[in-house]
Design an enzyme around this catalytic site. Structure first.
Site, mmCIF file in Angstrom:
data_model
loop_
_atom_site.group_PDB
_atom_site.id
_atom_site.type_symbol
_atom_site.label_atom_id
_atom_site.label_comp_id
_atom_site.label_asym_id
_atom_site.label_seq_id
_atom_site.Cartn_x
_atom_site.Cartn_y
_atom_site.Cartn_z
ATOM 1 N N ARG A 1 -10.723 9.897 2.231
ATOM 2 C CA ARG A 1 -10.559 10.548 3.540
ATOM 3 C C ARG A 1 -11.666 11.584 3.760
ATOM 4 N NH1 ARG A 1 -3.933 11.022 3.229
ATOM 5 N NH2 ARG A 1 -3.556 8.773 3.210
ATOM 6 N N LYS B 1 1.478 9.776 5.889
ATOM 7 C CA LYS B 1 1.530 8.360 6.242
ATOM 8 C C LYS B 1 2.789 7.676 5.699
ATOM 9 C CE LYS B 1 -3.477 7.812 6.915
ATOM 10 N NZ LYS B 1 -4.651 6.907 6.753
ATOM 11 N N GLU C 1 7.287 -7.056 0.669
ATOM 12 C CA GLU C 1 6.125 -6.956 1.567
ATOM 13 C C GLU C 1 5.120 -8.079 1.286
ATOM 14 O OE1 GLU C 1 5.380 -5.253 4.124
ATOM 15 O OE2 GLU C 1 6.367 -3.301 4.118
ATOM 16 N N SER D 1 -10.386 5.628 -4.418
ATOM 17 C CA SER D 1 -11.302 6.770 -4.532
ATOM 18 C C SER D 1 -10.839 7.832 -5.531
ATOM 19 C CB SER D 1 -11.496 7.398 -3.154
ATOM 20 O OG SER D 1 -10.262 7.826 -2.610
ATOM 21 N N TYR E 1 -15.139 1.069 -6.680
ATOM 22 C CA TYR E 1 -16.409 1.793 -6.520
ATOM 23 C C TYR E 1 -17.255 1.691 -7.782
ATOM 24 C CZ TYR E 1 -13.630 3.471 -2.654
ATOM 25 O OH TYR E 1 -12.841 3.510 -1.536
ATOM 26 N N LYS F 1 -2.184 -1.543 -3.738
ATOM 27 C CA LYS F 1 -3.047 -0.364 -3.665
ATOM 28 C C LYS F 1 -2.225 0.910 -3.697
ATOM 29 C CE LYS F 1 -6.213 1.800 -0.456
ATOM 30 N NZ LYS F 1 -6.800 1.749 0.867
ATOM 31 N N LYS G 1 0.861 -1.181 0.000
ATOM 32 C CA LYS G 1 0.000 0.000 0.000
ATOM 33 C C LYS G 1 0.895 1.227 0.000
ATOM 34 C CE LYS G 1 -3.636 2.373 2.528
ATOM 35 N NZ LYS G 1 -4.619 2.307 3.610
HETATM 36 C C1 PBG Z 1 -6.995 3.636 5.651
HETATM 37 C C2 PBG Z 1 -7.504 3.375 4.289
HETATM 38 C C3 PBG Z 1 -7.418 4.274 3.227
HETATM 39 C C4 PBG Z 1 -8.057 3.678 2.144
HETATM 40 C C5 PBG Z 1 -8.511 2.431 2.555
HETATM 41 N N1 PBG Z 1 -8.148 2.253 3.890
HETATM 42 C C6 PBG Z 1 -6.861 5.637 3.161
HETATM 43 C C7 PBG Z 1 -5.584 5.917 3.795
HETATM 44 O O1 PBG Z 1 -4.699 5.073 3.914
HETATM 45 O O2 PBG Z 1 -5.437 7.068 4.199
HETATM 46 C C8 PBG Z 1 -8.194 4.323 0.806
HETATM 47 C C9 PBG Z 1 -9.246 3.839 -0.093
HETATM 48 C C10 PBG Z 1 -9.546 4.753 -1.217
HETATM 49 O O3 PBG Z 1 -8.915 5.819 -1.396
HETATM 50 O O4 PBG Z 1 -10.475 4.415 -1.967
HETATM 51 N N2 PBG Z 1 -6.650 2.564 6.416
#
Ligand code: PBG
Length: 325
Positions: A206, A218, A234, A275, A314, A249, A196
Site C-alpha cells: 500500500r 477491508k 471461496e 510485500s 518479489y 493470499k 484473500k
Molecule cells: C489490492 C491488492 C493488495 C495487494 C494486491 N492487490 C493490497 C490490498 O488488498 O490492500 C497486496 C500485495 C502485497 O502486499 O504484496 N487489490
C-alpha cells in the site's frame, strides 16, 4: 542398536537428498509482480520494500525483457494511478489509454511470449483506497462487480493473458467469465484471488501504490484469518464460476490454506508471497539476523510443499539467480 528403520540413511549425502526430495523449485514456478508508474525514466525505490522499485513504462518494458531472458514467464501488473484520475466509480480502470492498458500493449508488443496478468480491483483508482465502490460507508458488491467487468474487458482488449481479480467481491468471477464469452475474449484467462485474507502484511504494497484505505479496513470483503473452511468454499465457488487458476493470499501465514485448497480443487493453485513477507526477510537480513538467500529458498520452498503450483513473489529474480547456483 538394531533398528528396522534408519531414516537418516536417506539424508546422508547431497546426492541422496536430492534424489528423494519431494518437491523442488524451478523458474517455471514464479510470477513476478511489477509496479508501474507514469512518466519516463522513473525508477522510484519503495522504502518498505528494499531493492524493489516503481518503474515507468519504458523501464518496465526493459525489465520484462530481462526477466524473460532469465526464464521467468509471467508478470503480474499493478499501476499507480495519478491522484487526479481517482474517484468513486473507478472509471480510470477501464480507460483504453490508461496506464495499465498502455503497459499491457507495450509488453505484448515487445515480449509477446511473456504471460501478462493484470490486477483487477478498484483500489488504485479509488479516492477511498477501497477495492470497490463506496456508498454510505459501505463497499457495495453488485455495482463494483459491474465496474470490475468493464475493467477486465479493457485489460483483455489490451492483450492481457489473464486478469487477476484481487477484490474479493461476490460473483465477480462468473460475471467476468460471462462478459469474456459474450465479447469473444476466449483466450483470456482468470486467476482468481479466491482466498484473500485481511492481512497486516499488505502494508508495504500500500506504500508502493499509495493505496491504503482512507477509512476503515477491508474486513467486509477480505477474509478473516481465523477461517479455513471459508477459503475452500471461496475457491470452489470461483472454480464453479469459471476461474482457471485460484490463489491463496498471503502465503507464509497461510500455508495450511494453500494445502487445503490444493486438495479441494482440480485447477492450478497459486499463492502470493506478499510485500510484508518480503519486507520481513529483507529487514532481518539487513540486521544480519538471518541469511537472506537461504530464507528466500526456504520460504518459497515451503509454499511449493504446501501445494502451490505458482508463486507470485518479489523474490522471483533472486530465486532464479539462486537456483542457477
Ligand atoms: C489490492 C491488492 C493488495 C495487494 C494486491 N492487490 C493490497 C490490498 O488488498 O490492500 C497486496 C500485495 C502485497 O502486499 O504484496 N487489490
Amino acid at each position: 542398536m538394531i533398528l528396522h528403520h534408519r531414516p537418516r540413511l536417506l539424508r546422508q549425502s547431497p546426492a541422496i537428498r536430492s534424489l528423494v526430495a519431494e518437491t523442488s523449485l524451478s523458474v517455471n514456478d514464479f510470477i513476478a509482480p511489477l509496479f508501474v508508474d507514469e512518466g519516463e525514466q522513473v525508477h522510484t525505490p519503495i522504502a518498505s520494500m528494499p531493492g524493489y522499485f516503481r518503474n515507468s513504462l519504458d523501464i518496465t518494458v526493459k525489465e520484462v525483457k530481462e526477466l524473460y531472458s532469465m526464464g521467468i514467464k509471467c508478470v503480474l501488473l499493478f499501476v499507480k494511478a495519478k491522484d487526479e484520475t481517482k474517484d468513486n466509480t473507478g472509471k480510470e480502470a477501464w480507460n483504453k489509454d490508461g496506464l495499465m492498458q498502455r503497459t499491457v500493449r507495450a509488453i505484448k508488443n515487445t515480449v509477446p511470449e511473456m504471460v501478462v496478468m493484470t490486477d483487477v480491483a478498484l483500489d488504485p483508482y479509488s479516492i477511498y483506497g477501497h477495492d470497490g465502490i463506496v456508498k454510505d460507508g459501505e463497499i457495495v458488491n453488485d455495482e463494483t462487480v459491474e465496474a470490475l467487468v468493464k475493467m477486465s474487458l479493457s485489460h483483455a482488449e489490451a492483450g492481457a493473458d489473464f486478469v487477476a481479480p484481487s477484490d474479493m467481491m461476490d460473483g465477480r468471477i462468473g460475471a467476468i467469465r460471462k462478459a469474456f464469452e459474450e465479447n469473444n475474449y476466449t483466450k483470456t484467462g482468470i486467476m482468481a484471488y479466491s482466498a484473500k485474507y485481511a492481512s497486516c502484511f499488505y502494508g508495504p504494497f500500500r506504500d508502493a501504490l499509495d493505496s491504503a484505505p482512507g477509512f476503515g479496513d477491508k474486513k467486509t470483503y477480505q477474509m478473516n484469518y481465523a477461517n479455513r473452511t471459508e477459503a475452500v468454499k471461496e475457491a470452489l465457488l470461483d472454480v464453479e464460476e469459471g476461474a482457471d487458476i485460484v490463489m491463496v493470499k498471503p502465503a507464509l501465514s497461510y500455508l495450511d490454506i494453500i494445502r487445503e485448497v490444493k486438495d479441494a480443487v482440480r485447477v492450478p493453485v497459486s499463492c502470493y508471497n506478499i510485500s510484508g513477507e518480503y519486507a520481513m526477510i529483507k529487514a532481518a537480513a539487513e540486521k544480519g539476523w538471518i541469511d537472506e538467500n537461504k530464507a528466500i529458498l526456504e520460504t518459497l520452498g515451503s509454499m511449493k510443499r504446501a501445494g502451490a503450483d505458482l508463486i507470485a513473489t518479489y523474490f522471483a529474480r533472486d530465486a532464479v539467480r539462486l537456483l542457477q547456483g
